[in-house]
Design a protein around this motif. Sequence first.
Motif, PDB file in Angstrom:
ATOM      1  N   CYS A 249       7.399  27.889  64.229  1.00  0.00           N
ATOM      2  CA  CYS A 249       7.392  28.574  62.941  1.00  0.00           C
ATOM      3  C   CYS A 249       7.914  29.996  63.132  1.00  0.00           C
ATOM      4  CB  CYS A 249       5.977  28.590  62.369  1.00  0.00           C
ATOM      5  SG  CYS A 249       5.899  29.184  60.674  1.00  0.00           S
ATOM      6  N   SER A 250       9.212  30.176  62.886  1.00  0.00           N
ATOM      7  CA  SER A 250       9.851  31.485  63.034  1.00  0.00           C
ATOM      8  C   SER A 250      10.500  31.896  61.727  1.00  0.00           C
ATOM      9  CB  SER A 250      10.916  31.449  64.136  1.00  0.00           C
ATOM     10  OG  SER A 250      11.683  32.637  64.130  1.00  0.00           O
ATOM     11  N   TYR A 251      10.245  33.122  61.280  1.00  0.00           N
ATOM     12  CA  TYR A 251      10.854  33.616  60.043  1.00  0.00           C
ATOM     13  C   TYR A 251      12.362  33.779  60.195  1.00  0.00           C
ATOM     14  CZ  TYR A 251      10.844  38.222  62.334  1.00  0.00           C
ATOM     15  OH  TYR A 251      11.060  39.263  63.205  1.00  0.00           O
ATOM     16  N   VAL A 252      12.862  33.811  61.425  1.00  0.00           N
ATOM     17  CA  VAL A 252      14.304  33.914  61.641  1.00  0.00           C
ATOM     18  C   VAL A 252      15.000  32.636  61.195  1.00  0.00           C
ATOM     19  CG1 VAL A 252      16.113  34.309  63.376  1.00  0.00           C
ATOM     20  CG2 VAL A 252      13.905  35.464  63.595  1.00  0.00           C
ATOM     21  N   VAL A 253      14.289  31.512  61.324  1.00  0.00           N
ATOM     22  CA  VAL A 253      14.847  30.199  60.973  1.00  0.00           C
ATOM     23  C   VAL A 253      14.376  29.747  59.598  1.00  0.00           C
ATOM     24  CG1 VAL A 253      15.044  27.791  61.701  1.00  0.00           C
ATOM     25  CG2 VAL A 253      14.931  29.599  63.411  1.00  0.00           C
ATOM     26  N   ARG A 254      13.063  29.889  59.331  1.00  0.00           N
ATOM     27  CA  ARG A 254      12.471  29.428  58.061  1.00  0.00           C
ATOM     28  C   ARG A 254      11.641  30.544  57.432  1.00  0.00           C
ATOM     29  NH1 ARG A 254      11.800  23.913  57.619  1.00  0.00           N
ATOM     30  NH2 ARG A 254      11.235  24.424  55.455  1.00  0.00           N
ATOM     31  N   PRO A 255      12.270  31.561  56.879  1.00  0.00           N
ATOM     32  CA  PRO A 255      11.504  32.689  56.333  1.00  0.00           C
ATOM     33  C   PRO A 255      10.601  32.305  55.170  1.00  0.00           C
ATOM     34  CG  PRO A 255      13.814  32.823  55.679  1.00  0.00           C
ATOM     35  CD  PRO A 255      13.714  31.736  56.710  1.00  0.00           C
ATOM     36  N   GLU A 256      10.936  31.208  54.483  1.00  0.00           N
ATOM     37  CA  GLU A 256      10.125  30.798  53.336  1.00  0.00           C
ATOM     38  C   GLU A 256       8.750  30.271  53.745  1.00  0.00           C
ATOM     39  OE1 GLU A 256      12.344  27.140  54.701  1.00  0.00           O
ATOM     40  OE2 GLU A 256      12.768  29.274  54.463  1.00  0.00           O
ATOM     41  N   THR A 264       9.371  44.645  58.879  1.00  0.00           N
ATOM     42  CA  THR A 264      10.208  43.830  59.766  1.00  0.00           C
ATOM     43  C   THR A 264      11.691  44.040  59.447  1.00  0.00           C
ATOM     44  OG1 THR A 264       8.502  42.136  60.007  1.00  0.00           O
ATOM     45  CG2 THR A 264      10.760  41.460  60.466  1.00  0.00           C
ATOM     46  N   VAL A 265      12.480  44.222  60.478  1.00  0.00           N
ATOM     47  CA  VAL A 265      13.928  44.377  60.311  1.00  0.00           C
ATOM     48  C   VAL A 265      14.530  43.022  59.961  1.00  0.00           C
ATOM     49  CG1 VAL A 265      16.081  44.941  61.503  1.00  0.00           C
ATOM     50  CG2 VAL A 265      14.044  46.345  61.877  1.00  0.00           C
ATOM     51  N   ASP A 266      15.389  42.994  58.964  1.00  0.00           N
ATOM     52  CA  ASP A 266      15.980  41.736  58.533  1.00  0.00           C
ATOM     53  C   ASP A 266      16.863  41.154  59.644  1.00  0.00           C
ATOM     54  OD1 ASP A 266      18.230  40.038  57.016  1.00  0.00           O
ATOM     55  OD2 ASP A 266      16.449  40.163  55.741  1.00  0.00           O
ATOM     56  N   PRO A 267      16.778  39.846  59.874  1.00  0.00           N
ATOM     57  CA  PRO A 267      17.598  39.227  60.931  1.00  0.00           C
ATOM     58  C   PRO A 267      19.096  39.427  60.752  1.00  0.00           C
ATOM     59  CG  PRO A 267      15.855  37.727  60.222  1.00  0.00           C
ATOM     60  CD  PRO A 267      15.833  38.886  59.271  1.00  0.00           C
ATOM     61  N   SER A 268      19.533  39.757  59.538  1.00  0.00           N
ATOM     62  CA  SER A 268      20.967  39.904  59.286  1.00  0.00           C
ATOM     63  C   SER A 268      21.584  41.087  60.017  1.00  0.00           C
ATOM     64  CB  SER A 268      21.226  40.050  57.781  1.00  0.00           C
ATOM     65  OG  SER A 268      20.605  41.230  57.279  1.00  0.00           O
ATOM     66  N   PRO A 271      24.744  40.381  64.580  1.00  0.00           N
ATOM     67  CA  PRO A 271      26.059  39.807  64.285  1.00  0.00           C
ATOM     68  C   PRO A 271      25.959  38.286  64.201  1.00  0.00           C
ATOM     69  CG  PRO A 271      26.245  41.512  65.942  1.00  0.00           C
ATOM     70  CD  PRO A 271      24.776  41.277  65.737  1.00  0.00           C
ATOM     71  N   PRO A 272      26.795  37.647  63.389  1.00  0.00           N
ATOM     72  CA  PRO A 272      26.676  36.210  63.131  1.00  0.00           C
ATOM     73  C   PRO A 272      26.569  35.342  64.383  1.00  0.00           C
ATOM     74  CG  PRO A 272      28.270  37.176  61.645  1.00  0.00           C
ATOM     75  CD  PRO A 272      27.881  38.264  62.600  1.00  0.00           C
ATOM     76  N   GLU A 273      27.380  35.617  65.403  1.00  0.00           N
ATOM     77  CA  GLU A 273      27.348  34.782  66.607  1.00  0.00           C
ATOM     78  C   GLU A 273      25.998  34.890  67.314  1.00  0.00           C
ATOM     79  OE1 GLU A 273      30.039  33.866  70.617  1.00  0.00           O
ATOM     80  OE2 GLU A 273      30.448  35.655  69.401  1.00  0.00           O
ATOM     81  N   LEU A 274      25.437  36.100  67.364  1.00  0.00           N
ATOM     82  CA  LEU A 274      24.135  36.287  68.003  1.00  0.00           C
ATOM     83  C   LEU A 274      23.028  35.689  67.156  1.00  0.00           C
ATOM     84  CD1 LEU A 274      24.652  39.949  69.252  1.00  0.00           C
ATOM     85  CD2 LEU A 274      24.538  37.886  70.665  1.00  0.00           C
ATOM     86  N   LEU A 275      23.143  35.799  65.839  1.00  0.00           N
ATOM     87  CA  LEU A 275      22.123  35.217  64.962  1.00  0.00           C
ATOM     88  C   LEU A 275      22.140  33.694  65.064  1.00  0.00           C
ATOM     89  CD1 LEU A 275      19.911  35.700  62.920  1.00  0.00           C
ATOM     90  CD2 LEU A 275      21.650  35.785  61.114  1.00  0.00           C
TER      91      LEU A 275
END
Length: 393
Positions: A249-256, A264-268, A271-275
């Motif tokens: 359960c990670s907000y980076v994958v399923r924030p809902e 918390t700093v937004d995952p955005s 950079p896209p490749e690292l995200l």
Amino acid sequence: MSGRVVYLDGKQAQLAELPLKGGGQAAVFPVEGDHGTVVKLYREPPGPDQERRLARMLTMSPLAARPTDQSQPPELAWPTAIARGAEGEFLGYAMHRFGEPEHVQLVGLFTRTQRLRLFPERADWRFLLGVSWNLAFMTARMHHDHLVIGDFSSSNVVVDGNGFVTFLDCDSIAFTDAVTGEPFPCLMHTTDYSSPERQSGAPATRASDDFALAVLVYQLLTAGNHPFGGVPHESTSESTVKDNIAASCSYVVRPELVTIPRGTVDPSVLPPELLTLARAAFGPGVHAPAARPPAEAWLRALDRERARMRICPHRPLHTYGSHLATCPWCTRAALTGHDVFNGPAPVPLPPPPPAPVTQDVPVGGGRFGAVKVAVLLIVVLVLIVFLVGRQGQ
């Protein structure tokens, strides 16, 4: 007051009374008269397996073939001697000292106050990106040399002012003796960086290192946010990071699914490749080790981003990913009043009050304000009345 005496390769060494740090299984003491050496003493008598492990480690020179810059510190706090008591009993081992102010634990980069104290004018996002690259490189290099870090956490890695990293507690590293073929597994782990199989008691593997690396890189690039923080909406009790990892359960994958901690700093910001790598590690890679991006994948992606990151024209410690059109740290500071990388901005002095606006009226070659003119007219009128009264008498 001096502490106990130990023997390193048969030579007497006096330890300080108080340890530099201590954990559940061991404590690390400085050696009096030798600033560059510390001795790790186990709290409980270690068994023959641990003594044999250290004896074999002393015959190894890991990473020795890799050329390094002269300013770079050793990459591993590798054992330098076995520590024994007066009767020859095995007590622990000696290693090079890595401590403040030259080296600080990686966890010190996770808060603004610590970053500004430890790395003033340097600890921007670009610096954290460089530390992440060094961490990924070291992980990949150790795996290439058939070493598994095992107990991989923000407390077992130190960083210097140039961003170079050094791994501590090498006595828990997993390896197979190239001479005898004996395996030396690692059963130690730190829960906030442990994959589910490690939490279940499985030995360390490259894949478990890759999971810990992903967590650490994510924390570095978001200024300290753990990707498994927060409380799942369906949780009936206070959830821990360990629980969230086990539940994938990670907000980076399923924030809902998660009540995300405030601030918390937004995952955005990644950079896209690292995200994409992070979401693979914290999504399918949680329970499928083969789905976790290896250290080499992180290394390549970090290397590409280092060459194209941006610098904010307004704040000296604001650097950010090339995928963003505007500075995310300025935007965040404007919205929250909290600047992730800079110290508090100086409070500007209030402007001086404006001078009162008056209309100047020319009188008798001089210039008087309107009030002065009115007073003068009243004086003249009083004088006229007085003179008229004198004439009527």
